[in-house]
Design a protein around this motif. Sequence first.
Motif, PDB file in Angstrom:
ATOM      1  N   HIS A  42      10.368  93.094 -28.902  1.00 30.26           N
ATOM      2  CA  HIS A  42      11.618  92.971 -29.662  1.00 30.26           C
ATOM      3  C   HIS A  42      11.943  94.169 -30.550  1.00 30.26           C
ATOM      4  O   HIS A  42      13.078  94.650 -30.533  1.00 30.26           O
ATOM      5  N   PRO A  43      10.992  94.705 -31.331  1.00 26.13           N
ATOM      6  CA  PRO A  43      11.342  95.864 -32.175  1.00 26.13           C
ATOM      7  C   PRO A  43      11.670  97.116 -31.364  1.00 26.13           C
ATOM      8  O   PRO A  43      12.244  98.068 -31.906  1.00 26.13           O
ATOM      9  N   LEU A  44      11.311  97.128 -30.087  1.00 24.07           N
ATOM     10  CA  LEU A  44      11.551  98.306 -29.246  1.00 24.07           C
ATOM     11  C   LEU A  44      12.868  98.222 -28.498  1.00 24.07           C
ATOM     12  O   LEU A  44      13.284  99.193 -27.861  1.00 24.07           O
ATOM     13  N   THR A  45      13.535  97.071 -28.557  1.00 21.81           N
ATOM     14  CA  THR A  45      14.747  96.884 -27.766  1.00 21.81           C
ATOM     15  C   THR A  45      16.005  97.328 -28.498  1.00 21.81           C
ATOM     16  O   THR A  45      17.072  97.354 -27.913  1.00 21.81           O
ATOM     17  N   GLY A  46      15.887  97.656 -29.774  1.00 24.94           N
ATOM     18  CA  GLY A  46      17.033  98.150 -30.529  1.00 24.94           C
ATOM     19  C   GLY A  46      16.652  99.397 -31.295  1.00 24.94           C
ATOM     20  O   GLY A  46      15.616  99.426 -31.972  1.00 24.94           O
ATOM     21  N   ALA A  47      17.469 100.438 -31.188  1.00 23.56           N
ATOM     22  CA  ALA A  47      17.168 101.686 -31.881  1.00 23.56           C
ATOM     23  C   ALA A  47      17.153 101.502 -33.390  1.00 23.56           C
ATOM     24  O   ALA A  47      16.430 102.210 -34.101  1.00 23.56           O
ATOM     25  N   ASP A  48      17.922 100.529 -33.902  1.00 27.46           N
ATOM     26  CA  ASP A  48      17.968 100.331 -35.350  1.00 27.46           C
ATOM     27  C   ASP A  48      16.605  99.923 -35.898  1.00 27.46           C
ATOM     28  O   ASP A  48      16.094 100.535 -36.838  1.00 27.46           O
ATOM     29  N   HIS A  49      15.984  98.909 -35.301  1.00 30.52           N
ATOM     30  CA  HIS A  49      14.658  98.478 -35.769  1.00 30.52           C
ATOM     31  C   HIS A  49      13.627  99.591 -35.562  1.00 30.52           C
ATOM     32  O   HIS A  49      12.850  99.913 -36.454  1.00 30.52           O
ATOM     33  N   LEU A  50      13.623 100.164 -34.383  1.00 32.73           N
ATOM     34  CA  LEU A  50      12.627 101.182 -34.044  1.00 32.73           C
ATOM     35  C   LEU A  50      12.691 102.362 -35.008  1.00 32.73           C
ATOM     36  O   LEU A  50      11.667 102.802 -35.550  1.00 32.73           O
ATOM     37  N   LEU A  51      13.901 102.870 -35.258  1.00 38.23           N
ATOM     38  CA  LEU A  51      14.046 104.045 -36.116  1.00 38.23           C
ATOM     39  C   LEU A  51      13.665 103.748 -37.566  1.00 38.23           C
ATOM     40  O   LEU A  51      13.044 104.579 -38.230  1.00 38.23           O
ATOM     41  N   VAL A  52      14.033 102.579 -38.067  1.00 37.54           N
ATOM     42  CA  VAL A  52      13.682 102.252 -39.454  1.00 37.54           C
ATOM     43  C   VAL A  52      12.170 102.171 -39.611  1.00 37.54           C
ATOM     44  O   VAL A  52      11.610 102.681 -40.592  1.00 37.54           O
ATOM     45  N   MET A  53      11.493 101.555 -38.661  1.00 35.83           N
ATOM     46  CA  MET A  53      10.047 101.399 -38.782  1.00 35.83           C
ATOM     47  C   MET A  53       9.331 102.745 -38.704  1.00 35.83           C
ATOM     48  O   MET A  53       8.371 102.998 -39.439  1.00 35.83           O
ATOM     49  N   LEU A  54       9.806 103.619 -37.835  1.00 36.90           N
ATOM     50  CA  LEU A  54       9.253 104.974 -37.791  1.00 36.90           C
ATOM     51  C   LEU A  54       9.546 105.720 -39.090  1.00 36.90           C
ATOM     52  O   LEU A  54       8.679 106.410 -39.644  1.00 36.90           O
ATOM     53  N   THR A  55      10.778 105.570 -39.588  1.00 37.96           N
ATOM     54  CA  THR A  55      11.201 106.294 -40.785  1.00 37.96           C
ATOM     55  C   THR A  55      10.412 105.870 -42.013  1.00 37.96           C
ATOM     56  O   THR A  55      10.080 106.701 -42.870  1.00 37.96           O
ATOM     57  N   VAL A  56      10.102 104.584 -42.124  1.00 38.54           N
ATOM     58  CA  VAL A  56       9.272 104.118 -43.242  1.00 38.54           C
ATOM     59  C   VAL A  56       7.929 104.840 -43.225  1.00 38.54           C
ATOM     60  O   VAL A  56       7.442 105.311 -44.260  1.00 38.54           O
ATOM     61  N   GLY A  57       7.326 104.955 -42.047  1.00 39.96           N
ATOM     62  CA  GLY A  57       6.052 105.657 -41.946  1.00 39.96           C
ATOM     63  C   GLY A  57       6.170 107.124 -42.296  1.00 39.96           C
ATOM     64  O   GLY A  57       5.328 107.680 -43.021  1.00 39.96           O
ATOM     65  N   VAL A  58       7.224 107.768 -41.802  1.00 43.27           N
ATOM     66  CA  VAL A  58       7.427 109.197 -42.088  1.00 43.27           C
ATOM     67  C   VAL A  58       7.599 109.424 -43.586  1.00 43.27           C
ATOM     68  O   VAL A  58       6.952 110.295 -44.183  1.00 43.27           O
ATOM     69  N   TRP A  59       8.475 108.632 -44.215  1.00 42.96           N
ATOM     70  CA  TRP A  59       8.738 108.812 -45.643  1.00 42.96           C
ATOM     71  C   TRP A  59       7.472 108.561 -46.462  1.00 42.96           C
ATOM     72  O   TRP A  59       7.184 109.280 -47.423  1.00 42.96           O
ATOM     73  N   SER A  60       6.706 107.571 -46.070  1.00 41.28           N
ATOM     74  CA  SER A  60       5.470 107.273 -46.784  1.00 41.28           C
ATOM     75  C   SER A  60       4.489 108.438 -46.690  1.00 41.28           C
ATOM     76  O   SER A  60       3.858 108.812 -47.684  1.00 41.28           O
ATOM     77  N   ALA A  61       4.367 109.023 -45.512  1.00 47.24           N
ATOM     78  CA  ALA A  61       3.447 110.154 -45.337  1.00 47.24           C
ATOM     79  C   ALA A  61       3.915 111.380 -46.116  1.00 47.24           C
ATOM     80  O   ALA A  61       3.093 112.112 -46.679  1.00 47.24           O
ATOM     81  N   LEU A  62       5.224 111.588 -46.166  1.00 44.52           N
ATOM     82  CA  LEU A  62       5.749 112.762 -46.863  1.00 44.52           C
ATOM     83  C   LEU A  62       5.471 112.714 -48.362  1.00 44.52           C
ATOM     84  O   LEU A  62       5.264 113.742 -48.994  1.00 44.52           O
ATOM     85  N   GLY A  63       5.483 111.510 -48.925  1.00 50.00           N
ATOM     86  CA  GLY A  63       5.358 111.400 -50.374  1.00 50.00           C
ATOM     87  C   GLY A  63       4.010 110.942 -50.885  1.00 50.00           C
ATOM     88  O   GLY A  63       3.853 110.749 -52.093  1.00 50.00           O
ATOM     89  N   SER A  64       3.038 110.777 -50.013  1.00 50.57           N
ATOM     90  CA  SER A  64       1.741 110.227 -50.431  1.00 50.57           C
ATOM     91  C   SER A  64       0.716 111.318 -50.684  1.00 50.57           C
ATOM     92  O   SER A  64       0.675 112.318 -49.976  1.00 50.57           O
TER      93      SER A  64
END
Length: 198
Positions: A42-64
Motif C-alpha cells: 500500500h505505501p508503494l502504490t502512491g507517490a505521495d505516501h512513498l515520497l513523504v516516508m523517504l523525505t522524513v528519513g532524509v530530513w532526519s539524517a540531515l539534521g541529526s
Amino acid sequence: MKNGCYSKVLLCGALSLVASSAFAHPGHDVSAAASLASGLLHPLTGADHLLVMLTVGVWSALGSKSPATALRLPAVFVALMVAGFAAGLIAPGVSAVEPMIAASLLVLGALVALRAQLPAWAGMSIVGGFALFHGYAHGADLPAAASVLAYGAGFVATTATLHATGLGLGAVARRYVAWLAPVAGTGVALYGISLLAA
C-alpha cells in the motif's frame, strides 16, 4: 533483462494478483498472507505516501548528530501513523486528509530543500502531525474483510523500510552530495503544490 530482474517482476506481479484476487470475493475473509501483502504494497502504490516516508528519513539524517537522534523522527512518524490508522478504521470519511497529505509533501520537501534545523519538539510535532493523516488514509483504505493486524503490520514494515532508505540517502547527501537535498526537497515540495492545486 537479466534472469534476476525477471524473477523480481514475476514476484511483484504474483503478489499483486494474490492480493487483488483475494479482495475480489465479497463475503469471504481475506487471508492473513493476502492482508499482509496488501499492507506491504500500500505505501508503494502512491507517490505521495512513498515520497513523504523517504523525505522524513532524509530530513532526519540531515539534521541529526548521532544515529540515535536520527531515529527519532521516523519513530514518531510510525507511532502516530498507527494512531491515525486506528482513527481511520473507527471514523472514515474525513475530507481534510488528502489536502493534508499534499501539504505534508510541500512542508517536508521545503524543510529538506532548506536543510532546516528545528528544535526536536518542533520537528517531531510536524512529522507526527502529518503522520496522523497518512495513517488515517491507510485505515480508510483498508480492504473489506482484510485482517487489520496483518495489513497494519505490512504497511508499518514498508514505512520503516522507506524511512531507513531515506536515512541512507540523507547520510549520503549530508556527507558527499551537497546538491542532492535541495534538488530532491524542491522536487517533493513542487509535487505537493501540484497536488494541492489539483
